[in-house]
Write a protein that holds these residues in place. Structure first.
Motif, mmCIF file in Angstrom:
data_model
loop_
_atom_site.group_PDB
_atom_site.id
_atom_site.type_symbol
_atom_site.label_atom_id
_atom_site.label_comp_id
_atom_site.label_asym_id
_atom_site.label_seq_id
_atom_site.Cartn_x
_atom_site.Cartn_y
_atom_site.Cartn_z
ATOM 1 N N THR A 285 -16.993 -22.925 -10.394
ATOM 2 C CA THR A 285 -16.904 -23.128 -8.945
ATOM 3 C C THR A 285 -15.454 -23.195 -8.471
ATOM 4 O O THR A 285 -15.205 -23.253 -7.260
ATOM 5 N N GLY A 286 -14.509 -23.228 -9.415
ATOM 6 C CA GLY A 286 -13.088 -23.337 -9.027
ATOM 7 C C GLY A 286 -12.702 -24.720 -8.553
ATOM 8 O O GLY A 286 -11.629 -24.902 -7.970
ATOM 9 N N THR A 287 -13.584 -25.690 -8.796
ATOM 10 C CA THR A 287 -13.303 -27.066 -8.365
ATOM 11 C C THR A 287 -12.045 -27.590 -9.050
ATOM 12 O O THR A 287 -11.853 -27.405 -10.253
ATOM 13 N N VAL A 288 -11.190 -28.244 -8.261
ATOM 14 C CA VAL A 288 -9.947 -28.799 -8.786
ATOM 15 C C VAL A 288 -10.227 -30.240 -9.236
ATOM 16 O O VAL A 288 -10.924 -30.985 -8.549
ATOM 17 N N VAL A 289 -9.695 -30.603 -10.389
ATOM 18 C CA VAL A 289 -9.876 -31.963 -10.912
ATOM 19 C C VAL A 289 -8.554 -32.709 -10.849
ATOM 20 O O VAL A 289 -7.510 -32.175 -11.236
ATOM 21 N N CYS A 290 -8.601 -33.931 -10.353
ATOM 22 C CA CYS A 290 -7.431 -34.808 -10.387
ATOM 23 C C CYS A 290 -7.620 -35.844 -11.484
ATOM 24 O O CYS A 290 -8.562 -36.644 -11.433
ATOM 25 N N LEU A 291 -6.740 -35.811 -12.471
ATOM 26 C CA LEU A 291 -6.778 -36.787 -13.556
ATOM 27 C C LEU A 291 -5.925 -38.002 -13.188
ATOM 28 O O LEU A 291 -4.831 -37.855 -12.624
ATOM 29 N N CYS A 292 -6.416 -39.174 -13.530
ATOM 30 C CA CYS A 292 -5.697 -40.421 -13.263
ATOM 31 C C CYS A 292 -5.663 -41.247 -14.564
ATOM 32 O O CYS A 292 -6.355 -42.265 -14.682
ATOM 33 N N PRO A 293 -4.894 -40.784 -15.558
ATOM 34 C CA PRO A 293 -5.008 -41.404 -16.883
ATOM 35 C C PRO A 293 -4.703 -42.892 -16.922
ATOM 36 O O PRO A 293 -5.371 -43.645 -17.634
ATOM 37 N N ARG A 294 -3.692 -43.328 -16.177
ATOM 38 C CA ARG A 294 -3.355 -44.755 -16.276
ATOM 39 C C ARG A 294 -4.380 -45.632 -15.569
ATOM 40 O O ARG A 294 -4.672 -46.740 -16.011
ATOM 41 N N SER A 295 -4.934 -45.149 -14.456
ATOM 42 C CA SER A 295 -5.985 -45.921 -13.791
ATOM 43 C C SER A 295 -7.204 -46.047 -14.703
ATOM 44 O O SER A 295 -7.810 -47.121 -14.811
#
Ligand SMILES: [Zn+2]
Length: 391
Positions: A285-295
């Motif tokens: 779907t081309g969905t963009v993922v935002c990673l938040c490793p420290r959270s």
């Protein structure tokens, strides 16, 4: 970078302009006013005929100003107090017991200054209580941004008389000329009704803005959607979730797909708990993922499989999340955490996640996330300990 009035220049050993098709530039210079780039390229070319101040940054690596793809500036007053590693239900219970009234202008200004001081030039910020003050804080520091008003809850609205998707005060506060805009967003599948999520998503399309959604953050979310049971169900059933809630019986990603919430204009935040099939859906779907490793680490929800997302072809961004689940708003620390979690992750894939990908998501890839004349995001300096990995 200084926000002084006249043109200035910096020179450095290396520049990565993040322009498609353009390579790295050795012995580079950037000419700028505030965060507006006047010229960027080989030093001799850029500085020809320039008589203003030039600062030599020596061995530095210059990149475009960074974009924090997920923050909640309205929670900036809660730093240093939240439980660590106790899991999402404990963190959510802690948060719900806090004073969630909007922080003071001073607290917001300090948080935005922290972003700016660590190379961030833009933010996709989510909240529901302090939108106008967040717009003002971003604009005052010269940061670009999208201030998202988050839809939350299962409340039904009269069909013919729904409330506006953006609070009028936020709509009045936006500063398009300063690069700070507003859009609705959705909180999560377990907290917000499909009707409200879809309405927010459609409104984003109308505004040409991305639709942000927390997705697959916890194992409890996966279990709740699959079976209606588990730790998140225990927390929410009979409270936030409506009486008679029936789980869709599929994964969060599959449910978001079936509701029509995914696509290249959607930013799925966290994406910790995914199957291979989920990753394929996000990629297809081309969905963009935002990673938040420290959270994720702070709350104790697990570790997103960043290498598998990259290998699947999912476009990635990075976000700090809020000071209620992080120690600071420095995106470089997010990079360090991701590389600590995944020592073999290709560092070259992280600069696009900090610049070009979120800029494209914002529909502003000609003015943010690149070092080129007309860009308005300024430059950032890669910290020396990361330069070898990222450049
Ligand atoms: Zn969030």
């Amino acid at each position: 970078m200084p926000l002084s009035a006249g043109p200035r220049a910096v020179t450095a050993r290396l520049m990565l302009p993040m322009i498609p098709g353009a390579g790295r530039v050795d012995d580079a210079a950037v000419l700028f006013v505030g965060r507006r780039i006047l010229a960027a390229g080989p030093r001799r070319q850029v500085l020809r005929g320039f008589a203003g101040p030039v600062e030599d940054l020596g061995d530095a690596v210059l990149v475009p100003g960074l974009i924090n793809a997920h923050s909640h500036l309205e929670l900036s007053g809660l730093g240093g107090r939240s439980p660590r590693g106790a899991g999402f239900p404990a963190w959510a219970v802690w948060l719900s017991g806090q004073d969630l009234s909007p922080p003071s202008a001073d607290v917001l200004a300090a948080a935005v200054r922290q972003m700016a001081a660590t190379g961030t030039a833009g933010a996709i910020d989510v909240g529901s209580r302090a939108g106008p003050a967040v717009v003002a804080a971003l604009a005052a520091e010269g940061l670009s941004g999208l201030v998202c008003h988050e839809w939350f809850g299962f409340r039904r609205f009269p069909a013919g008389d729904p409330p506006p998707v953006l609070p009028p005060a936020l709509e009045a506060a936006v500063r398009p000329a300063a690069g700070v805009r507003a859009a609705p967003s959705g909180h999560a599948l377990y907290s917000t009704s499909p009707e409200n999520l879809l309405r927010a998503r459609e409104a984003c399309r109308g505004l040409g803005a991305p639709f942000c959604l927390h997705l697959a953050e916890t194992a409890g979310e996966v279990e709740l959607l699959a079976t209606g049971t588990g730790e998140l169900a225990a927390l929410l059933l009979g409270r936030l979730l409506p009486r008679g809630y029936r789980p869709p019986g599929r994964s969060p990603v599959a449910e978001a797909l079936s509701l029509g919430l995914l696509g290249p204009d959607t930013l799925a935040v966290h994406a910790v708990w995914l199957s291979g099939a989920d990753r394929r859906i996000l990629a297809d779907t081309g969905t963009v993922v935002c990673l938040c490793p420290r959270s994720n680490r702070h709350i104790g929800v697990g570790t997103a499989d960043a290498p598998a997302l990259l290998a699947a072809g999912v476009p990635l961004c990075l976000g700090t999340d809020s000071l209620a689940s992080n120690d600071d708003l420095d995106l470089w620390n997010e990079v360090r955490a991701l590389l600590a979690d995944h020592p073999d992750f290709p560092g070259q894939a992280l600069l696009p996640a900090l610049t070009a990908t979120p800029a494209r998501l914002l529909g502003r890839d000609r003015e943010l996330g690149l070092l080129a004349p007309g860009a308005v995001g300024g430059y950032a300096v890669v910290p020396p300990d990361l330069a070898g990995r990222l450049a």
